[in-house]
Scaffold this active site. Sequence first.
Site, PDB file in Angstrom:
ATOM      1  N   GLU A 117       0.686  -1.342  -0.101  1.00 56.02           N
ATOM      2  CA  GLU A 117       0.419   0.614   0.307  1.00 56.02           C
ATOM      3  C   GLU A 117       1.230   1.570   0.464  1.00 56.02           C
ATOM      4  OE1 GLU A 117      -3.302  -0.470   3.612  1.00 56.02           O
ATOM      5  OE2 GLU A 117      -3.337  -1.649   2.556  1.00 56.02           O
ATOM      6  N   HIS A 233      -8.890  10.274   3.363  1.00 56.62           N
ATOM      7  CA  HIS A 233      -8.370   8.603   2.534  1.00 56.62           C
ATOM      8  C   HIS A 233      -8.722   9.468   0.758  1.00 56.62           C
ATOM      9  CE1 HIS A 233      -7.958   5.027   0.278  1.00 56.62           C
ATOM     10  NE2 HIS A 233      -7.493   4.426   1.900  1.00 56.62           N
ATOM     11  N   ARG A 284      -0.768   8.795   1.345  1.00 52.72           N
ATOM     12  CA  ARG A 284      -1.943   9.044   2.384  1.00 52.72           C
ATOM     13  C   ARG A 284      -2.266  10.868   1.495  1.00 52.72           C
ATOM     14  NH1 ARG A 284      -5.047   5.009   5.355  1.00 52.72           N
ATOM     15  NH2 ARG A 284      -5.103   3.120   4.189  1.00 52.72           N
ATOM     16  N   HIS A 343     -11.195   9.860   7.343  1.00 52.04           N
ATOM     17  CA  HIS A 343     -10.725   8.581   7.163  1.00 52.04           C
ATOM     18  C   HIS A 343     -10.130   8.833   8.941  1.00 52.04           C
ATOM     19  CE1 HIS A 343     -10.004   4.528   6.447  1.00 52.04           C
ATOM     20  NE2 HIS A 343      -8.513   4.757   6.666  1.00 52.04           N
ATOM     21  N   ARG A 378      -0.431   8.846   8.335  1.00 55.74           N
ATOM     22  CA  ARG A 378      -0.320   7.947   9.042  1.00 55.74           C
ATOM     23  C   ARG A 378       0.088   7.034   7.998  1.00 55.74           C
ATOM     24  NH1 ARG A 378      -4.688   3.153   8.836  1.00 55.74           N
ATOM     25  NH2 ARG A 378      -6.341   4.527   7.537  1.00 55.74           N
TER      26      ARG A 378
END
Length: 528
Positions: A117, A233, A284, A343, A378
């Site tokens: 990811e 997100h 992100r 998110h 994060r």
Amino acid sequence: MTWEAGADLVVVGSGVAGLTAALDAAAAGLRTVVVTKDGIGEGSTRWAQGGVAVVLGDIAGDSLEAHVADTLGAGGGLNELAAVDTVVRGGPDAVRRLRERGALFDARGARLERTREGGHSALRVVHAGGDATGAEIERALVEAARSEGLTVLDGHVAVDALRDAAGRVVGLSVLDGDGRAGMLRAPAVLLASGGYGQLYASTTNPATATGDGVALALRAGATASDLEFVQFHPTVLWSGPGSDTAGRRPLVTEAVRGEGAVLRDRTGYAFMAAVHERADLAPRDVVAAAITRRMIETGTDCVYLDATGLDGFARRFPTVHASCAAVGIDPATDPIPVTPAAHYACGGVVADTDGRTGVPGLYAAGEVARTGLHGANRLASNSLLEGLVVGERAVRAVLADRGLAALSAPVEPTPALPVADRTVVQRAMTTCAGIGRDATGLATASDAIEAATVTAAPVGRAGVEDAALTLLAQAVLTAAGTRRETRGCHVRTDFPDRDDVHQRASLPIRLDGSGRPMVVADALVGAA
């Protein structure tokens, strides 16, 4: 109070951190009560699609040190190295214990499948049910809780931590679904109540994510930090013009990009290649900001995630496929329209990796806590990892702290709290404190919320939640207005550069004498 009961430990929340802790506590012989607003298993954990980032030693070229480095790289310079190292190194054993409790991860033979990811330098994310990892983890923990006969007080909202005259937590006040009050006397309260995604009109979070735990901790005298770093997100499903975009929106997991899907604008241009060296697998904050800029530049309401080249999409991502099918999209042939949405809260109650806060008897684990793991942004799939590791460690801390102080009579908290209508709060935060903030917008949001705020005693769950959202909005706006730079999830359009000379530190927030959030300038939370 209409009723009173006693326990050794009260756990607020029934997600991965809360149930992990409660099961460990019960196994250690502690009388444990779990308090949850809805039914057990209805929190944020079940909606987590991606997986658990963990180094198990069977992927060539990956290492614990690489996972630490990736976490620090995503965190914008505000991670605490000791916290990152502790959580990452605790991951393998935590996942092993979770599997022993019945969680079934996707595997080929004896080896767990792995995906990659955004922000990760290797394939290290284990997953379940393709894109239903959180649901599988929650299933396993709920079944274990029922099997062990864990005491669960569902349909109850936590109102306040009860403290004695010395300031130590000695219990928790709650309201049931009919608004009846009760008190749980206990020498330890563990907050595992999740984040505050419902501050925004569009979010991936369930309706329970209203910041109750952070608000409760602040009112109990705890410090919060990194509240301005709300991670959006990059990819939630956009359902088209005129669709209802409020409330919880279907997530399109980052793992879709990890398997090779590409973000494109309406012309088909793959814009991420020109933004970051990792292109669609950038961290992100980078991807969400790039999507927002591209939508503004092209005058569109969404961009498109092109997954048409992926084989077996429906098998690998059944949850995403079902969400797409519900709005008439076939990912095998149609690019998926996506936009960012609120998110994950990178900040929360300041706690160490043993869950201890600055208030004796009060502990925090999971998204409600700021342990120093995430910093300003994060790293994908580190959240379930943190919940597992810190949930376990918090119970060991509770056991170690037992007997430090005798349980004494609580001092009644102030019944009346500032509260604004949540639609006013959500509208102000979405318009003025989302991706891309400036001083004018932040002041406008603050004024709008202030004008709508009254002082009242919360009545029922909705009242407690509205009071929490009001306090969280004030705290986020205070921190966002103070941080005059762009770092991680916090994008200030009037201060577009990162300032490592003056602002490479976290901003602690406490309540002043009137109950308003303030930045504690003389007690900065250190950065690595």
